[in-house]
Design an enzyme around this catalytic site. Sequence first.
Site, PDB file in Angstrom:
ATOM      1  N   GLU A 226      -7.913  -1.358  10.238  1.00  0.00           N
ATOM      2  CA  GLU A 226      -6.999  -0.438  10.920  1.00  0.00           C
ATOM      3  C   GLU A 226      -7.561   0.701  11.543  1.00  0.00           C
ATOM      4  O   GLU A 226      -7.119   1.282  12.468  1.00  0.00           O
ATOM      5  CB  GLU A 226      -5.837  -0.263  10.362  1.00  0.00           C
TER       6      GLU A 226
ATOM      7  N   THR B 203      -5.784   0.017   1.793  1.00  0.00           N
ATOM      8  CA  THR B 203      -7.146  -0.399   0.917  1.00  0.00           C
ATOM      9  C   THR B 203      -8.365  -0.728   1.986  1.00  0.00           C
ATOM     10  O   THR B 203      -8.221  -0.636   3.301  1.00  0.00           O
ATOM     11  CB  THR B 203      -6.581  -1.643   0.301  1.00  0.00           C
TER      12      THR B 203
ATOM     13  N   LYS C  49     -14.909  -0.542   4.571  1.00  0.00           N
ATOM     14  CA  LYS C  49     -14.606  -1.626   5.730  1.00  0.00           C
ATOM     15  C   LYS C  49     -12.802  -2.002   5.738  1.00  0.00           C
ATOM     16  O   LYS C  49     -12.406  -2.577   4.830  1.00  0.00           O
ATOM     17  CB  LYS C  49     -15.245  -2.953   5.410  1.00  0.00           C
ATOM     18  N   ASP C  50     -12.337  -1.778   6.865  1.00  0.00           N
ATOM     19  CA  ASP C  50     -10.808  -2.018   6.862  1.00  0.00           C
ATOM     20  C   ASP C  50     -10.348  -2.629   8.021  1.00  0.00           C
ATOM     21  O   ASP C  50     -11.533  -3.197   8.890  1.00  0.00           O
ATOM     22  CB  ASP C  50     -10.085  -0.700   6.643  1.00  0.00           C
TER      23      ASP C  50
ATOM     24  N   GLU D  46       0.983  -1.312  -0.045  1.00  0.00           N
ATOM     25  CA  GLU D  46      -0.160   0.088  -0.072  1.00  0.00           C
ATOM     26  C   GLU D  46       0.845   1.253   0.130  1.00  0.00           C
ATOM     27  O   GLU D  46       0.442   2.263  -0.488  1.00  0.00           O
ATOM     28  CB  GLU D  46      -0.929   0.007   1.321  1.00  0.00           C
TER      29      GLU D  46
ATOM     30  N   ASP E  23     -12.248  -4.418  -2.742  1.00  0.00           N
ATOM     31  CA  ASP E  23     -13.308  -5.444  -3.094  1.00  0.00           C
ATOM     32  C   ASP E  23     -14.649  -4.830  -2.423  1.00  0.00           C
ATOM     33  O   ASP E  23     -14.602  -3.823  -1.747  1.00  0.00           O
ATOM     34  CB  ASP E  23     -13.096  -6.611  -2.044  1.00  0.00           C
TER      35      ASP E  23
HETATM   36  N1  ADE Z   1      -9.108  -4.288   3.202  1.00  0.00           N
HETATM   37  C1  ADE Z   1      -9.408  -4.550   1.992  1.00  0.00           C
HETATM   38  N2  ADE Z   1     -10.609  -4.895   1.808  1.00  0.00           N
HETATM   39  C2  ADE Z   1     -10.945  -5.353   3.091  1.00  0.00           C
HETATM   40  C3  ADE Z   1     -12.163  -5.837   3.706  1.00  0.00           C
HETATM   41  N3  ADE Z   1     -13.054  -6.547   2.736  1.00  0.00           N
HETATM   42  N4  ADE Z   1     -12.053  -5.988   5.016  1.00  0.00           N
HETATM   43  C4  ADE Z   1     -11.380  -5.509   5.846  1.00  0.00           C
HETATM   44  N5  ADE Z   1     -10.130  -4.977   5.383  1.00  0.00           N
HETATM   45  C5  ADE Z   1     -10.059  -4.773   4.198  1.00  0.00           C
END
Ligand code: ADE
Length: 236
Positions: A175, A87, A172-173, A13, A198
Site C-alpha cells: 500500500e 505490516t 516490502k508492502d 493492524e 516476514d
Molecule cells: N505485508 C507483510 N509482508 C509483506 C510482504 N512480504 N510483501 C508485501 N506485503 C507485505
Amino acid sequence: MNNICYVVAMRAEAEPFIKKYGIKEVEDFFAPLPCQLYEGMVNGMKLSVVLNGQQHGSDLVGCEAASIATMAAIQKLNPDLIINSGTCGAFLTNGAGIADVYIGNRAMFHDRRVPGDDAWSTQSIGNYPVWEGSKQLAEDLGFKTGKVTTGSSLDMQPCDLKMIQENGGELKDMEGAAVGFVCSLFGKPVLYVKSVTDLCDSGAETFEEFSRNLGKACEALKDANERIIEHLSAQR
Ligand code: ADE
C-alpha cells in the site's frame, strides 16, 4: 498537529490501537465506499483511523483500495498528516528482524515495468517523499528508518527483487507508495510506520511466515503508534 489520520489496510493492524484509544466507528461515513472511519480525541488532538474496508469477505489490501481510502480521507477529513501504518516484509541482509518497527524515508513501486524514457520510469517507480518530520521522529523515538517498496503481490518475483535492490527498497508492502502517490497529488504530508511480519530473504514461505508473525508485529505496531501519537500530540 491538531488532526492526524491513519490509513490502514487490515483490521488486525489497527484493532490494537483502536481498542487502546477507545475510538468509535462513525457508521457509513464513506458510503458507498467500503472504507471505515474510527474517530476520537487524544490529548486534545483529533485522531482518525480509516480502514480500507472489505470485499468478498476479506480486508482490502493493495494499491487500489489504499488509494481510494487515502483520497476519501483527505477530501472528507482534511487531516494535517496522513499516517500509513501496517505490516511489511523486510530483509535479513539489511539487519531486519520480526516485529521490528520502521519509519519510512521514501516510498516507491517495485512491480511497474514501463519501458521508455526517464520520465516514464520515474513516474512509474514513484519514489514519493515523506513528511519532513519523519527523520526527527525516528531519531527521537529510536526507530530504524527504511525505504518503503510497494507492489500488488505478497510474494516476490526475481524481477521485483531486482527493482527493489536497484532502487534501495527495504520495507516490502502492498500500500505504501499508493498512499504516497495520493498524498503527493494533494500536497499532504505522509508518515509511514511499518512493522515486519516476514523476512523476504529468509527462504520461508511468505504467507506462512506472515500469518505466524502477524499478531506479534501488530502488537509492536500498537506500541510504536502509542509513542508516535504521544510525540505528535506533544508538538501541538
Ligand atoms: N505485508 C507483510 N509482508 C509483506 C510482504 N512480504 N510483501 C508485501 N506485503 C507485505
